[in-house]
Design a protein around this motif. Structure first.
Motif, PDB file in Angstrom:
ATOM      1  N   GLY A  93       0.791  -1.221   0.000  1.00  5.71           N
ATOM      2  CA  GLY A  93       0.000   0.000   0.000  1.00  5.71           C
ATOM      3  C   GLY A  93       0.823   1.269   0.000  1.00  5.71           C
ATOM      4  N   MET A  94       2.043   1.215  -0.534  1.00  3.32           N
ATOM      5  CA  MET A  94       2.885   2.399  -0.547  1.00  3.32           C
ATOM      6  C   MET A  94       2.720   3.157  -1.858  1.00  3.32           C
ATOM      7  N   GLY A  95       3.336   4.349  -1.961  1.00  4.77           N
ATOM      8  CA  GLY A  95       3.098   5.190  -3.121  1.00  4.77           C
ATOM      9  C   GLY A  95       4.342   5.712  -3.812  1.00  4.77           C
ATOM     10  N   LEU A  96       5.443   4.959  -3.774  1.00  5.34           N
ATOM     11  CA  LEU A  96       6.666   5.402  -4.445  1.00  5.34           C
ATOM     12  C   LEU A  96       6.512   5.384  -5.962  1.00  5.34           C
ATOM     13  N   THR A  97       7.211   6.314  -6.618  1.00  9.46           N
ATOM     14  CA  THR A  97       7.284   6.321  -8.078  1.00  9.46           C
ATOM     15  C   THR A  97       8.747   6.116  -8.469  1.00  9.46           C
ATOM     16  N   GLY A  98       8.992   6.058  -9.763  1.00  3.60           N
ATOM     17  CA  GLY A  98      10.358   5.943 -10.247  1.00  3.60           C
ATOM     18  C   GLY A  98      11.233   7.089  -9.744  1.00  3.60           C
ATOM     19  N   LEU A  99      10.659   8.275  -9.612  1.00  2.00           N
ATOM     20  CA  LEU A  99      11.428   9.424  -9.116  1.00  2.00           C
ATOM     21  C   LEU A  99      11.880   9.217  -7.671  1.00  2.00           C
ATOM     22  N   GLY A 100      11.039   8.605  -6.860  1.00  2.00           N
ATOM     23  CA  GLY A 100      11.412   8.321  -5.471  1.00  2.00           C
ATOM     24  C   GLY A 100      12.519   7.291  -5.391  1.00  2.00           C
ATOM     25  N   TYR A 101      12.415   6.236  -6.184  1.00  4.21           N
ATOM     26  CA  TYR A 101      13.484   5.234  -6.213  1.00  4.21           C
ATOM     27  C   TYR A 101      14.786   5.847  -6.713  1.00  4.21           C
ATOM     28  N   ASP A 102      14.683   6.726  -7.720  1.00  2.00           N
ATOM     29  CA  ASP A 102      15.861   7.400  -8.251  1.00  2.00           C
ATOM     30  C   ASP A 102      16.536   8.243  -7.162  1.00  2.00           C
ATOM     31  N   TYR A 103      15.746   8.993  -6.407  1.00  2.00           N
ATOM     32  CA  TYR A 103      16.311   9.838  -5.349  1.00  2.00           C
ATOM     33  C   TYR A 103      17.054   8.985  -4.310  1.00  2.00           C
ATOM     34  N   MET A 104      16.411   7.915  -3.864  1.00  2.00           N
ATOM     35  CA  MET A 104      17.038   7.070  -2.845  1.00  2.00           C
ATOM     36  C   MET A 104      18.312   6.411  -3.378  1.00  2.00           C
ATOM     37  N   THR A 105      18.264   5.939  -4.624  1.00  2.00           N
ATOM     38  CA  THR A 105      19.441   5.295  -5.213  1.00  2.00           C
ATOM     39  C   THR A 105      20.597   6.276  -5.321  1.00  2.00           C
ATOM     40  N   ARG A 106      20.320   7.489  -5.771  1.00  6.85           N
ATOM     41  CA  ARG A 106      21.379   8.494  -5.892  1.00  6.85           C
ATOM     42  C   ARG A 106      21.948   8.879  -4.528  1.00  6.85           C
ATOM     43  N   ALA A 107      21.112   8.954  -3.515  1.00  9.56           N
ATOM     44  CA  ALA A 107      21.597   9.254  -2.159  1.00  9.56           C
ATOM     45  C   ALA A 107      22.536   8.150  -1.679  1.00  9.56           C
ATOM     46  N   LEU A 108      22.175   6.900  -1.962  1.00  7.99           N
ATOM     47  CA  LEU A 108      23.025   5.781  -1.554  1.00  7.99           C
ATOM     48  C   LEU A 108      24.303   5.708  -2.386  1.00  7.99           C
ATOM     49  N   MET A 109      24.223   6.068  -3.657  1.00  7.22           N
ATOM     50  CA  MET A 109      25.425   6.128  -4.482  1.00  7.22           C
ATOM     51  C   MET A 109      26.397   7.179  -3.941  1.00  7.22           C
ATOM     52  N   LYS A 110      25.854   8.282  -3.461  1.00  7.02           N
ATOM     53  CA  LYS A 110      26.696   9.336  -2.886  1.00  7.02           C
ATOM     54  C   LYS A 110      27.383   8.844  -1.614  1.00  7.02           C
ATOM     55  N   ILE A 111      26.636   8.122  -0.771  1.00  6.43           N
ATOM     56  CA  ILE A 111      27.227   7.548   0.441  1.00  6.43           C
ATOM     57  C   ILE A 111      28.346   6.591   0.057  1.00  6.43           C
ATOM     58  N   ALA A 112      28.081   5.725  -0.915  1.00  2.63           N
ATOM     59  CA  ALA A 112      29.099   4.759  -1.348  1.00  2.63           C
ATOM     60  C   ALA A 112      30.327   5.484  -1.907  1.00  2.63           C
ATOM     61  N   ALA A 113      30.106   6.537  -2.678  1.00  2.00           N
ATOM     62  CA  ALA A 113      31.225   7.276  -3.267  1.00  2.00           C
ATOM     63  C   ALA A 113      32.067   7.955  -2.189  1.00  2.00           C
ATOM     64  N   GLU A 114      31.407   8.549  -1.199  1.00  2.00           N
ATOM     65  CA  GLU A 114      32.119   9.303  -0.168  1.00  2.00           C
ATOM     66  C   GLU A 114      32.749   8.424   0.903  1.00  2.00           C
ATOM     67  N   SER A 115      32.212   7.242   1.103  1.00  2.00           N
ATOM     68  CA  SER A 115      32.660   6.426   2.224  1.00  2.00           C
ATOM     69  C   SER A 115      33.252   5.082   1.824  1.00  2.00           C
ATOM     70  N   ALA A 116      32.801   4.538   0.713  1.00  2.00           N
ATOM     71  CA  ALA A 116      33.153   3.156   0.374  1.00  2.00           C
ATOM     72  C   ALA A 116      33.855   3.035  -0.970  1.00  2.00           C
ATOM     73  N   ALA A 117      34.510   4.111  -1.418  1.00  2.00           N
ATOM     74  CA  ALA A 117      35.195   4.094  -2.707  1.00  2.00           C
ATOM     75  C   ALA A 117      34.268   3.613  -3.827  1.00  2.00           C
ATOM     76  N   GLY A 118      32.986   3.946  -3.702  1.00  2.00           N
ATOM     77  CA  GLY A 118      32.008   3.595  -4.724  1.00  2.00           C
ATOM     78  C   GLY A 118      31.490   2.174  -4.669  1.00  2.00           C
TER      79      GLY A 118
END
Length: 135
Positions: A93-118
């Protein structure tokens, strides 16, 4: 079920797990459950009421997930992407769209880039709408 799991692994192999879950499927453990006994602080469950969409997920990411991950400084980011939180999924019953998944993925990519060498692993975990998976 409307869930998404994120796992962060530190240099010494300690794992911290964060889960965003539709509220009806979460134990009555308060707004944010953080694990018990020896596991306290290594699990962060964020129960969310049904109907939550991009804005609510973004707020949880900005206010909870990203600050916890950046403080933890993971050396590997693992994502179990549950597309059953998509607005078109017939079972959740949630309401995420592709834009929401994109935002979360990019935020996690940034964490990986800054902390985990990508270093990041993404696995498809669920989703029962072809439209949702294509979005």
């Amino acid at each position: 079920e409307g869930s998404n799991y994120l796992t962060f692994v530190s240099r010494d192999g300690i794992v911290k797990r964060t889960a965003l879950k539709e509220y009806r499927n979460v134990h009555k453990s308060g707004i944010i459950a953080v694990g018990l006994k020896e596991g306290e602080g290594f699990t962060v469950n964020v129960p969310m009421p049904a109907g939550q969409g991009d804005g609510e997920f973004r707020a949880i990411f900005d206010e909870v997930v990203v600050p916890i991950a950046m403080a933890y400084r993971p050396q590997l980011v693992m994502i179990s992407a549950g597309f059953d939180a998509h607005k078109d999924d017939p079972l959740a019953g949630m309401g995420l769209t592709g834009l929401g998944y994109d935002y979360m993925t990019r935020a996690l990519m940034k964490i990986a880039a800054e902390s985990a060498a990508g270093k990041m692993v993404i696995a498809l975990e669920g989703g029962y709408s072809e439209t949702g998976l294509q979005d």
